[in-house]
Write a protein that holds these residues in place. Structure first.
Motif, short mmCIF file in Angstrom:
data_model
loop_
_atom_site.label_atom_id
_atom_site.label_comp_id
_atom_site.label_asym_id
_atom_site.label_seq_id
_atom_site.Cartn_x
_atom_site.Cartn_y
_atom_site.Cartn_z
N TYR A 1 0.81 -1.21 0.00
CA TYR A 1 0.00 0.00 0.00
C TYR A 1 0.85 1.27 0.00
CZ TYR A 1 -3.63 3.17 2.00
OH TYR A 1 -4.50 4.18 2.26
N TRP B 1 -12.69 -0.08 4.54
CA TRP B 1 -11.36 0.49 4.33
C TRP B 1 -11.29 2.01 4.50
CZ3 TRP B 1 -6.66 -1.79 3.48
CH2 TRP B 1 -5.65 -0.99 2.92
N PRO B 2 -12.09 2.79 3.78
CA PRO B 2 -11.93 4.26 3.91
C PRO B 2 -12.21 4.75 5.32
CG PRO B 2 -13.36 3.71 2.04
CD PRO B 2 -13.14 2.45 2.81
N TYR C 1 -9.16 4.15 7.48
CA TYR C 1 -8.11 5.15 7.27
C TYR C 1 -8.47 6.44 8.02
CZ TYR C 1 -4.90 8.46 5.21
OH TYR C 1 -3.92 9.40 5.06
N SER D 1 -17.43 0.18 -2.95
CA SER D 1 -17.37 0.21 -4.40
C SER D 1 -16.86 -1.15 -4.84
CB SER D 1 -16.41 1.31 -4.85
OG SER D 1 -16.08 1.11 -6.20
N VAL E 1 -21.84 0.78 -6.47
CA VAL E 1 -21.44 1.60 -5.33
C VAL E 1 -22.63 1.65 -4.37
CG1 VAL E 1 -21.12 4.00 -4.61
CG2 VAL E 1 -19.66 3.05 -6.38
N ALA F 1 -20.13 9.18 -8.43
CA ALA F 1 -20.88 8.75 -7.26
C ALA F 1 -20.49 9.53 -6.02
CB ALA F 1 -20.64 7.25 -7.02
N GLY F 2 -19.23 9.96 -6.00
CA GLY F 2 -18.73 10.65 -4.81
C GLY F 2 -19.47 11.95 -4.51
N THR G 1 -21.83 10.98 -2.06
CA THR G 1 -21.14 10.81 -0.78
C THR G 1 -20.94 12.16 -0.10
OG1 THR G 1 -19.96 8.98 -1.82
CG2 THR G 1 -19.13 9.73 0.31
N VAL H 1 -7.85 9.69 -1.37
CA VAL H 1 -6.67 9.05 -0.79
C VAL H 1 -7.09 8.14 0.35
CG1 VAL H 1 -4.50 9.47 0.45
CG2 VAL H 1 -5.13 10.94 -1.47
N GLN H 2 -8.04 8.62 1.14
CA GLN H 2 -8.52 7.81 2.25
C GLN H 2 -9.19 6.53 1.75
OE1 GLN H 2 -11.08 10.78 3.85
NE2 GLN H 2 -9.39 12.00 4.66
N ALA H 3 -9.85 6.64 0.60
CA ALA H 3 -10.62 5.50 0.11
C ALA H 3 -9.79 4.53 -0.70
CB ALA H 3 -11.80 5.99 -0.72
N CYS H 4 -8.67 4.98 -1.23
CA CYS H 4 -7.89 4.16 -2.16
C CYS H 4 -7.40 2.90 -1.47
CB CYS H 4 -6.71 4.94 -2.70
SG CYS H 4 -5.70 3.96 -3.82
N ILE H 5 -7.66 1.75 -2.08
CA ILE H 5 -7.27 0.48 -1.43
C ILE H 5 -5.88 0.04 -1.83
CG2 ILE H 5 -9.66 -0.30 -1.19
CD1 ILE H 5 -9.10 -2.20 -3.57
N CYS I 1 -10.64 -0.06 -8.79
CA CYS I 1 -11.71 -0.50 -7.89
C CYS I 1 -12.78 0.57 -7.76
CB CYS I 1 -11.16 -0.84 -6.52
SG CYS I 1 -10.66 0.61 -5.57
N TRP I 2 -12.49 1.75 -8.24
CA TRP I 2 -13.41 2.89 -8.26
C TRP I 2 -13.77 3.42 -6.87
CZ3 TRP I 2 -11.83 2.61 -12.80
CH2 TRP I 2 -12.16 1.61 -13.70
N SER I 3 -12.98 3.05 -5.87
CA SER I 3 -13.26 3.58 -4.53
C SER I 3 -13.11 5.09 -4.50
CB SER I 3 -12.29 2.97 -3.51
OG SER I 3 -12.54 1.60 -3.38
N ILE J 1 -13.66 7.11 -6.95
CA ILE J 1 -14.83 7.70 -7.63
C ILE J 1 -15.99 7.78 -6.65
CG2 ILE J 1 -16.57 7.24 -9.41
CD1 ILE J 1 -14.34 6.21 -11.20
N MET J 2 -16.08 6.74 -5.80
CA MET J 2 -17.13 6.72 -4.79
C MET J 2 -16.91 7.80 -3.74
SD MET J 2 -17.82 3.57 -2.19
CE MET J 2 -16.12 3.53 -1.58
N ALA J 3 -15.66 8.15 -3.51
CA ALA J 3 -15.35 9.05 -2.40
C ALA J 3 -15.27 10.52 -2.79
CB ALA J 3 -14.03 8.63 -1.76
N CYS J 4 -14.94 10.81 -4.04
CA CYS J 4 -14.64 12.20 -4.42
C CYS J 4 -15.91 13.04 -4.45
CB CYS J 4 -13.96 12.26 -5.77
SG CYS J 4 -13.78 13.97 -6.32
#
Lengths: 514, 420, 145
Positions: free
Chosen positions: B59, B292-293, B296, B321, B330, B377-378, B381, C69-73, C96-98, C100-103
């Protein structure tokens, strides 16, 4: 959707005369990247995109020659050209006349147009030359020596009286200092949009000059530029109220406009949106009709009544301008205006611009400003009242040399409007009346009006004034003059070229070589 | 100031980054039972599927810890926390002193008491070591039963399927991904995965793992049906790994209870990630949100506060996601709201596998589920997290090209004009 | 740090910012080659949103606490605290599009050619990002706020 279909076979459904269009669009296929900037920028829907073939198309019949697409094309792939298609040569029946007849036969309507008279009448500015000092009277270098361009508008007393050695006893009517002999001429909010007004106001403020609201009232956001504002009171009386009259430093009574002497104005109802409605004080969606005459001015005496009514309303703190179109008897009329109490006479020549005018009026009514100016200045001098009013001329001032010539012919300052619009992008396509100005100037369509960023407009307008100011200083210096005041009416500094006796006599100048 | 972090997952990294924003120099020690530098835990399915190499899983860069002054004790277990002495005892007998401690021990797979469970070829799937263990099945096993149709279960199933193994997923609920998805989203993906060749059994559960000579032969389900298989993966969820805090006085519920500053009931000791029970933004209560998010973010806020910044954690919202063979999905916030006062709208085009659902409560967006098209999608959010009043544009929320342009102009201008 | 701020009141919806972005992120950095010769054509990292008379261009805000950055796996999305830039390391991206989900600005896009995402990098080779420089109406401002 509509845009995508255009450009392909659309002529099939058109009137046959549409094929006699004015412009052709040359698109270099090696450079075109199908980015569709042209499509998005064209407010006349000329450009289209054929998705299936990934190709740009164009419907040239709609092109007005504004060059917006050409200007914004990121690869320079587009060139707008005159349509080379010709009718048989005929000195009388020109393509212009032929096409106009086709149009009118199809519509039964009055031909409309915008901007100033484009016809090939003589341009006297181009037949007048300036003098320069050699040996006997040294020229002045404006980069090294002071060079005064400041000027004061307003009536000057016949004589001044000084008491106690150095105390001025004479009282002056209000005087407006202007740092350059250049003012932005009247363009109404409505005919142009608030972004331009804002740019004009800010530039006027920065440069220490004035702009003119035109007959559309004054938007509340612009009251802060009052020290640089001339508010206009015209035949429609749009937006006129006590605060408005007191908002600027001067009030201009507009009697006539150079582009359309003798007729009124018409801002169609569809352009009267909420903001314009508020500013003009008329209901949304109603036509703003300015009558041809002021219905309370049928004589010089009645003009005097209005002038003094306005002075009363503003406690004699504001100058009153009276603006007329330059017509055959301008000199006599101007004399009457001065006697009626006007502090400033504004003369608008036949090249003056407009947002909309019948083509026949624009192109055939009025006289050149150079001649009107010379005769008005001369007449006022002869009558001994030249000092009672300042004289501003308008209508086709294109460059600083025109300004210098105007001053030498007797003007205190000039109004510029077309030049100001060109400074912010206008290409003089003469389609202001459509409300679709692709440069975002003569339009209140919010999508198009955004194209004028007031900040950029401000900078460009201020730059234009600055640049002309430098040039005027250079020309003055060349003539050995260090203050603009010393040039006013100094026709000895002018010579005509290719002019006949009558023209020279009216202009009050000698021929070159004499 | 001395910092100790137990665990080396994303919450620990969040904490290191949070601490270092406020305290550039004080020593940080990380104790981790796993012998690896931090890796993208969700990537283990990609690794098992053979889509990436093991070296791709890490990571952060190799020199990450050194550059930030972090002492890394890998393969070493924290065995006891001594809150009074401000020390952590480690498996090698060391006593690690701390001024601020973060417990980020994560979650451990929940293993149901199932006959036949104990013995070879029953796997879990949460760590890199799990991948290494399962890897031996590839090429050998033909059929595997995965117990649990949640995120982990489906991801391991997809990876095994990609490696040529026939997979049967058994899920107790009426849909897969029951926490993140609603019935429609679950059905779209179930159908899609079935079309791809996976078997998915719903509303059923494994009751017994049948062994012969110790080898797994089949799984028996509650409705009596049986699926032959050679191995079983149990993926019915993770539970907070709280064994370490027993007897320390640190209060726990399901997870370690934390306050708005991610601090536990014992001053100076913090918790974050899958082990922590922290403020949930939408439910207004404390909750374990093992994603995960969130891990963090909790780690980062724990880090801020460990370093003395005193910044309150806004609260978590769940979000996932996940893409299943070309269909991205999502889910954000409350996808299956329970109770009244929720306004639910959806748009569903079955023939295109497009689905979009939004959940509103009191004019605020509370959740969304997107299947098929997830771009931007964000923004949703953000609307949830920033508590934006959506009443005036709620109709627009269902458009799959919903953008900032649909927001009220003042909201949008403020968003775009300020320093984010 | 300096960021790109859109001004919708003067955005004219020409999309030249997107074109400039494409060119800047092309192999040739030549507009005609980028569009005509490079396959696949690079993708713009900014996005012009338009509806009726309103338009504006958005791109990565380079957040101080970036949700992406927080969402990136996978660690592909990183915040460089020195420059402030949120960088995307494409080789680490798993698609993984995480992010995209977070922004919250919706400014991270799927890369149309690889299973990764794509976002604004603030044009590291330019003093002023290409989109800002190409905007004909100063609708994008690059400044410290």
């Amino acid at each position: 959707m509509e845009k995508e279909q255009r450009g392909a076979g659309a002529l099939l459904y058109y009137d046959q005369n549409q094929n006699y269009h004015d412009f052709v669009i040359e698109r270099n296929p090696d450079k075109c990247i199908q980015c569709q900037v042209c499509l998005r920028q064209c407010s006349y829907s000329v450009h289209g995109y054929d998705e299936r073939h990934d190709e740009m198309r164009a419907d040239e019949t709609r092109c007005v020659g504004c060059h917006r697409c050409e200007a914004l094309c990121p690869t320079g792939a587009i060139t707008i050209k005159k349509n080379p298609s010709d009718f048989r040569d005929n000195a009388l029946w020109t393509p212009w006349h032929i096409k106009n007849i086709y149009k009118q036969a199809a519509t039964g309507g009055v031909l409309l147009t915008g901007m100033g008279n484009p016809s090939p009448y003589p341009v006297y500015w181009d037949r007048i030359l300036l003098d320069a000092s050699q040996v006997t009277n040294p020229s002045i270098d404006p980069l090294r020596e002071p060079m005064e361009l400041r000027n004061y508008l307003g009536a000057k007393p016949d004589a001044i009286e000084i008491i106690n050695g150095d105390e001025l006893k004479t009282t002056f009517t209000p005087q407006i200092p202007i740092e350059y002999p250049l003012l932005f001429s009247a363009m109404s909010y409505g005919s142009i949009n608030l972004n331009i007004h804002c740019g004009l106001a800010r530039a006027a403020e920065e440069m220490g000059i004035l702009y003119n609201t035109g007959e559309g009232g004054l938007h509340p956001s612009l009251y802060r530029y009052g020290r640089n504002t001339i508010v206009q009171c015209a035949s429609g009386r749009f937006g006129v109220h006590r605060d408005y009259l007191n908002a600027g430093v001067a009030i201009e009574i507009k009697v006539g406009q150079g582009a359309k002497p003798g007729i009124g104005g018409h801002l169609p109802g569809e352009k009267i949106g909420p903001e314009i409605s508020l500013t003009r004080m008329i209901p949304e969606g109603t036509d703003a009709l300015s009558p041809a005459p002021h219905h309370d001015i049928y004589s010089i005496e009645e003009l005097r009544q209005l002038i003094y009514a306005l002075k009363e309303a503003t406690d004699y703190q504001k100058l009153v301008f009276v603006k007329i179109a330059a017509v055959h008897n301008s000199a006599a009329i101007a004399s009457g205006m001065v006697r009626a109490g006007a502090d400033v006479i504004a003369l608008d020549g036949f090249r003056g611009g407009t947002g909309a005018a019948p083509t026949m009026i624009r192109d055939n009514v009025g006289i050149p400003i150079e001649l009107a100016l010379a005769s008005v200045d001369e007449r006022l001098r002869q009558e001994g009242i030249r000092n009672q009013a300042s004289l501003i001329v308008a209508g086709g001032i294109r460059c600083s040399a025109d300004v210098v010539k105007a001053i030498a012919l007797g003007a205190d300052a000039v109004y510029i409007a077309t030049a100001a619009l060109i400074a912010v992008g206008c290409t003089v396509c003469q389609r202001c009346y459509t409300g679709k100005c692709p440069w975002g100037i003569a339009t209140n369509d919010p999508y198009l009006a955004k194209r004028i960023n007031p900040e950029i407009a401000h900078e460009k307008l201020a730059n234009l004034i600055r640049a002309w100011g430098h040039e005027i200083q250079e020309m003055l210096g060349g003539m050995g003059i260090n203050a603009l005041e010393s040039l006013r009416g100094n026709r000895e500094k002018l010579r005509g070229i290719g002019l006949n006796e009558v023209e020279l006599q009216i202009l009050g100048i000698k021929h070159a070589g004499a | 100031m001395e910092y100790v972090i137990i665990g080396n997952g994303v919450a620990a990294i969040g904490a290191v980054e949070g601490i270092r924003q406020w305290d550039a120099a004080s020593p940080i020690t990380i104790v981790s039972a796993e012998p690896y530098k931090v890796y993208g835990r969700p990537l283990i399915s990609h690794l098992l599927a053979g889509k990436i190499h093991e070296s791709d899983i890490f990571y952060r860069s190799d020199d990450y810890y050194d550059l930030r002054g972090v002492k890394l004790l890998l393969g070493m277990r924290a065995v006891q926390i001594l809150p009074d002495k401000r020390k952590v005892a480690s498996s090698d007998g060391r006593m690690l002193p701390f001024d601020r401690l973060l417990i980020a021990t994560g979650g451990i797979p929940f293993m149901p008491p199932l006959p036949g469970r104990d013995g070879p070829d029953v796997y879990t799937f949460t760590t890199l070591d799990d991948v290494r263990k399962i890897e031996v099945l590839i090429g050998k096993a033909k059929k595997i039963v995965v117990i649990g149709g949640g995120l982990i279960g489906l991801k391991v199933s997809e990876s095994l399927h990609d490696r040529g193994i026939r997979v049967t997923v058994v899920e107790l609920a009426d849909r897969i991904l029951s926490t993140a998805f609603d019935p429609i989203a679950g059905e779209i993906i179930r159908k899609h995965l079935t079309e791809m060749g996976m078997e998915i059994i719903l509303q059923n559960s494994a009751t017994e793992i049948v062994r012969e000579n110790g080898h797994i032969r089949a799984v028996i389900m509650s409705d009596g049906t049986r699926r032959d298989c050679e191995a079983v993966v149990i993926a019915i969820g993770v539970v907070p790994n709280i064994s370490l805090v027993e007897g320390t006085g640190i209060k726990t519920n399901r997870g370690i209870l934390t306050d708005d500053f991610m601090e536990t009931s014992v001053s100076g000791i913090y918790a974050a990630g899958d082990v922590a029970e922290a403020h949930d933004l939408l439910l207004g209560q404390r909750r374990v949100t093992p994603i995960w998010p969130v891990a963090y973010l909790q780690g980062q806020y724990a880090g801020f506060n460990m370093a003395g910044a005193k910044i309150a954690y806004r609260g978590s919202i769940p979000m996932n996601s996940i893409e299943f063979y070309g269909i991205p999905t999502v889910s954000i916030g409350l996808s299956n709201p329970v109770g009244e006062n929720y306004e639910v709208r959806h748009m569903y085009l079955p023939e295109r596998n497009l689905y979009r659902k939004i959940v509103l409560k009191d004019h605020l967006l509370a959740g969304a589920v997107l299947v098929g098209r997830i771009q931007r999608a964000g923004i949703l959010t953000g609307l949830i997290l920033n508590r934006i009043d959506c009443e005036s544009f709620k109709e627009e929320l269902l458009k799959d090209d919903f953008g900032l342009i649909n927001l009220p102009v003042e909201v949008r201008k403020k968003m775009l004009a300020v320093n984010p | 740090m300096k960021r790109v701020y859109p001004r919708e009141e003067v955005c004219i919806g020409c999309h030249l910012c997107e074109i400039a972005c494409i060119v800047e992120h092309s192999a040739s950095k030549d507009i005609i080659k980028a569009f005509k010769a490079e396959t696949p054509r690079p993708t713009a990292r900014n996005l012009v949103e338009e509806e009726g008379a309103i338009s504006f261009s958005v791109s990565c805000r380079h957040c101080n606490e970036p949700p992406c950055v927080q969402a990136c796996i996978s660690g592909a999305m990183v915040k460089d605290y020195q420059s402030g830039v949120v960088r995307h390391l494409e080789e680490k991206c798993m698609g993984c599009w995480s992010c995209i989900m977070a922004c919250p600005y919706g400014v991270i896009r799927k890369n149309p050619v690889r299973k990764t995402v794509i976002k604004c990098d603030l044009c590291p080779e330019r003093p002023i990002p290409a989109c800002v420089e190409a905007c004909p109406n100063r609708a994008l401002i690059f400044e410290e706020r």
